[in-house]
Motif scaffolding. Structure first.
Motif, PDB file in Angstrom:
ATOM      1  N   LEU A   1      53.077  88.252  47.357  1.00  0.00           N
ATOM      2  CA  LEU A   1      52.874  88.735  48.728  1.00  0.00           C
ATOM      3  C   LEU A   1      53.838  89.867  49.106  1.00  0.00           C
ATOM      4  N   ILE A   2      54.915  90.034  48.347  1.00  0.00           N
ATOM      5  CA  ILE A   2      55.889  91.082  48.639  1.00  0.00           C
ATOM      6  C   ILE A   2      55.216  92.441  48.755  1.00  0.00           C
ATOM      7  N   ARG A   3      54.146  92.666  47.969  1.00  0.00           N
ATOM      8  CA  ARG A   3      53.468  93.962  47.973  1.00  0.00           C
ATOM      9  C   ARG A   3      52.798  94.257  49.312  1.00  0.00           C
ATOM     10  N   ILE A   4      52.595  93.213  50.094  1.00  0.00           N
ATOM     11  CA  ILE A   4      51.994  93.404  51.416  1.00  0.00           C
ATOM     12  C   ILE A   4      53.056  93.405  52.506  1.00  0.00           C
ATOM     13  N   ILE A   5      53.939  92.408  52.517  1.00  0.00           N
ATOM     14  CA  ILE A   5      54.866  92.275  53.657  1.00  0.00           C
ATOM     15  C   ILE A   5      56.094  93.174  53.566  1.00  0.00           C
TER      16      ILE A   5
ATOM     17  N   HIS B   1      49.940 108.047  53.193  1.00  0.00           N
ATOM     18  CA  HIS B   1      50.156 107.383  51.904  1.00  0.00           C
ATOM     19  C   HIS B   1      51.579 106.829  51.942  1.00  0.00           C
ATOM     20  N   ASN B   2      51.694 105.519  52.076  1.00  0.00           N
ATOM     21  CA  ASN B   2      53.023 104.920  52.237  1.00  0.00           C
ATOM     22  C   ASN B   2      52.966 103.423  51.945  1.00  0.00           C
ATOM     23  N   VAL B   3      54.055 102.716  52.241  1.00  0.00           N
ATOM     24  CA  VAL B   3      54.097 101.267  51.975  1.00  0.00           C
ATOM     25  C   VAL B   3      52.989 100.531  52.718  1.00  0.00           C
ATOM     26  N   TYR B   4      52.618 101.028  53.893  1.00  0.00           N
ATOM     27  CA  TYR B   4      51.621 100.340  54.710  1.00  0.00           C
ATOM     28  C   TYR B   4      50.210 100.515  54.139  1.00  0.00           C
ATOM     29  N   THR B   5      49.895 101.731  53.686  1.00  0.00           N
ATOM     30  CA  THR B   5      48.567 101.940  53.091  1.00  0.00           C
ATOM     31  C   THR B   5      48.449 101.187  51.766  1.00  0.00           C
ATOM     32  N   ARG B   6      49.545 101.144  51.001  1.00  0.00           N
ATOM     33  CA  ARG B   6      49.502 100.386  49.738  1.00  0.00           C
ATOM     34  C   ARG B   6      49.338  98.898  50.010  1.00  0.00           C
ATOM     35  N   ALA B   7      49.971  98.406  51.076  1.00  0.00           N
ATOM     36  CA  ALA B   7      49.806  96.996  51.456  1.00  0.00           C
ATOM     37  C   ALA B   7      48.349  96.701  51.781  1.00  0.00           C
ATOM     38  N   ALA B   8      47.726  97.603  52.545  1.00  0.00           N
ATOM     39  CA  ALA B   8      46.321  97.415  52.922  1.00  0.00           C
ATOM     40  C   ALA B   8      45.419  97.439  51.688  1.00  0.00           C
ATOM     41  N   GLU B   9      45.724  98.343  50.746  1.00  0.00           N
ATOM     42  CA  GLU B   9      44.928  98.415  49.513  1.00  0.00           C
ATOM     43  C   GLU B   9      45.044  97.133  48.692  1.00  0.00           C
ATOM     44  N   CYS B  10      46.273  96.620  48.575  1.00  0.00           N
ATOM     45  CA  CYS B  10      46.489  95.365  47.839  1.00  0.00           C
ATOM     46  C   CYS B  10      45.674  94.231  48.455  1.00  0.00           C
ATOM     47  N   LEU B  11      45.786  94.106  49.775  1.00  0.00           N
ATOM     48  CA  LEU B  11      45.085  93.025  50.463  1.00  0.00           C
ATOM     49  C   LEU B  11      43.575  93.141  50.248  1.00  0.00           C
TER      50      LEU B  11
ATOM     51  N   THR C   1      47.145  96.825  57.684  1.00  0.00           N
ATOM     52  CA  THR C   1      46.559  95.706  56.928  1.00  0.00           C
ATOM     53  C   THR C   1      45.552  94.917  57.750  1.00  0.00           C
ATOM     54  N   ARG C   2      45.681  94.955  59.082  1.00  0.00           N
ATOM     55  CA  ARG C   2      44.836  94.137  59.972  1.00  0.00           C
ATOM     56  C   ARG C   2      44.921  92.671  59.555  1.00  0.00           C
ATOM     57  N   ALA C   3      46.143  92.222  59.274  1.00  0.00           N
ATOM     58  CA  ALA C   3      46.343  90.827  58.858  1.00  0.00           C
ATOM     59  C   ALA C   3      47.760  90.387  59.201  1.00  0.00           C
ATOM     60  N   TYR C   4      47.876  89.101  59.539  1.00  0.00           N
ATOM     61  CA  TYR C   4      49.185  88.493  59.761  1.00  0.00           C
ATOM     62  C   TYR C   4      49.456  87.536  58.604  1.00  0.00           C
TER      63      TYR C   4
ATOM     64  N   LEU D   1      60.397  79.468  56.952  1.00  0.00           N
ATOM     65  CA  LEU D   1      58.998  79.172  56.646  1.00  0.00           C
ATOM     66  C   LEU D   1      58.555  80.061  55.496  1.00  0.00           C
ATOM     67  N   LEU D   2      57.865  79.505  54.535  1.00  0.00           N
ATOM     68  CA  LEU D   2      57.369  80.325  53.430  1.00  0.00           C
ATOM     69  C   LEU D   2      56.244  81.245  53.907  1.00  0.00           C
ATOM     70  N   SER D   3      56.243  82.464  53.405  1.00  0.00           N
ATOM     71  CA  SER D   3      55.159  83.404  53.698  1.00  0.00           C
ATOM     72  C   SER D   3      54.146  83.368  52.561  1.00  0.00           C
ATOM     73  N   GLY D   4      52.860  83.284  52.922  1.00  0.00           N
ATOM     74  CA  GLY D   4      51.810  83.259  51.913  1.00  0.00           C
ATOM     75  C   GLY D   4      51.076  81.936  51.820  1.00  0.00           C
TER      76      GLY D   4
END
Length: 459
Positions: free
Chosen positions: A38-42, A64-74, A147-150, A449-452
């Motif tokens: 999940l690190i690749r997203i958060i 093109h940045n950490v946020y777009t790469r997170a969205a692509e991964c998701l 990402t449109r995700a929590y 709390l664990l993420s993921g």
């Protein structure tokens, strides 16, 4: 919820600690554990040539940045069904069994993961207990929009001496009897994970609408105090308000209030951004641990420990100590700090009358807190470190481990360390519900709390 498919991944390899507790070393370790961690997203890695978030770029220019790469991964993980949507609505019982740091005491903290409606603090439903850093909120907003995700939960505290949710989720058989005792699990967990700190996280999936509605009814009138996740909560509220205006839909109420009354239907947010994923923990149940967060001050011009202690004596009695042992501080009554400099160690005890006079303009509940006396008197008044300067992350480090704080002073990386006692749960409750706030990093709830474990996808 979106959940990892446990037939495709080992859960230990893909979950993480919360984003703001991840060091660069931990980030690298998570990257290496699994391509689906999940690190690749958060908290993705920055790369050369990264752009600003999309909303700050000229029209027609693609981010093109950490946020777009997170969205692509998701998106890729969902398409490959590494992350799959649950077949039906659920909430999740969540327990954490852990050893209290620096002791041999084992505790279990229980709660449940569900969506919570978002409220402004002014609505007096959700209460904060500490200040936040603006730059952290802008980072999370960029991530949420891309990402449109929590992917991470807010840790929420509430009060229910009847333990309604716990009984419905975990069963009612008790080994020891008596109110507040942890009950025996009536069925095995659907998921069990041991994290890098040796904490055992267990999750129970609950899909029966009748039971979920009983829990909803029990929670309907509860006030919530944010334990962890202030930045994410405030960012989610800002995002919800933005979407509420765009969609012209009200914030903070289910789409159809009558749905609450039907045992076969569950309430739905008026629009996805009106809710956030939360873990709800009962303050009246056992198992909650709050650790202190020590303050390490560095980069002071011409710091002189003798002059500092002389000024401190106006408000505190100063006792030299042979070693930086926490025992005298933890055993003492009232406000006390262990001050560590390269010249020696000193125990500071508050002089109540002098402190009261110095904090005359501070609400009484706050003025009694060790962390407020530390910030307002020792840091601000004596060392000249205003709240504004600390908010800008200048001159103060916040460190959980006392030995690490002491080592930074002895190695020359810091001028002085202030070791403090933890805030109590009663103090937290009183300050929060009265509408007051504490300085940043006043509390350190353990474990995190664990993420993921679950993800709330807005699309």
């Amino acid at each position: 919820a979106l959940r990892y498919d446990t037939s495709r991944v080992q859960m230990e390899d893909v979950v993480t600690q919360p984003y703001d507790k991840i060091t660069p070393e931990m980030q690298q370790r998570y990257y290496e554990r699994s391509p689906y961690n999940l690190i690749r997203i958060i908290l993705g890695k920055h790369e050369p040539g990264d752009t600003e978030p999309q909303e700050f770029l000229p029209a027609g220019e693609q981010a093109h940045n950490v946020y777009t790469r997170a969205a692509e991964c998701l998106k890729e993980w969902r398409a490959a069904r590494i992350l799959a949507e649950e077949a039906e609505p659920a909430l999740y019982g969540y327990s954490q069994t852990y050893t209290v740091p620096h002791t041999s005491e084992v505790r279990e903290r229980r709660g449940f993961i569900a969506l919570g409606h978002l409220y402004d603090y002014a609505d007096k439903v959700v209460y904060r207990h500490e200040q936040t850093f603006p730059k952290h909120k802008s980072d999370r907003m960029a991530l949420f929009k891309a990402t449109r995700a929590y992917c991470e939960q807010i840790y929420m505290l509430y009060s229910d001496p009847a333990f309604t949710a716990e009984k419905l989720i975990f069963g009612t058989k008790s080994e020891h009897g008596g109110p507040g005792r942890q009950s025996q699990d009536t069925r095995p967990a659907d998921l069990a994970i041991t994290d890098e700190y040796g904490v055992v996280h267990r999750v129970w999936k609950l899909t029966d609408p009748a039971i979920i509605n009983l829990i909803l009814t029990a929670m309907a009138d509860k006030k919530l105090i944010i334990a962890d996740g202030h930045h994410r909560y405030e960012t989610s509220v800002a995002y919800a308000k933005e979407r509420s205006a765009q969609l012209r839909l009200p914030l903070g109420e289910p789409l159809d209030p009558d749905e609450k009354l039907s045992p076969s239907h569950l309430p739905v947010p008026p629009f996805p951004e009106a809710a956030m994923m939360m873990t709800f923990v009962n303050m009246d149940a056992p198992g909650i641990t709050i650790l202190p967060t020590h303050r390490v001050v560095f980069g002071l011009k011409d710091f002189n420990s003798e002059k500092f202690l002389a000024k401190a004596e106006e408000f505190f009695s100063v006792t030299p100590l042979v070693s930086a042992d926490l025992e005298p501080m933890t055993a003492s009554e009232g406000t006390a700090f262990l001050v560590v400099t390269r010249d020696g160690n000193h125990l500071l005890h508050a002089k109540p009358a002098a402190v009261r006079a110095a904090l005359a303009g501070v609400p009484t509940r706050q003025a009694q807190l060790d962390v407020v006396q530390l910030h307002d008197i020792l840091l601000d008044r004596i060392l000249g470190l205003s709240q504004e300067r600390i908010t800008q992350l200048g001159n103060v480090r916040f460190i959980r481990d006392a030995e690490e704080a002491i080592a930074q002073v002895h190695s020359g990386k810091a001028d002085v360390a202030f070791l403090i006692k933890p805030i109590t749960l009663d103090q937290l409750r009183d300050v929060s519900l009265s509408g007051d706030v504490m300085p940043q990093k006043s509390t350190d709830f353990y474990p995190k709390l664990l993420s993921g474990l679950a993800i709330y996808a807005l699309d």
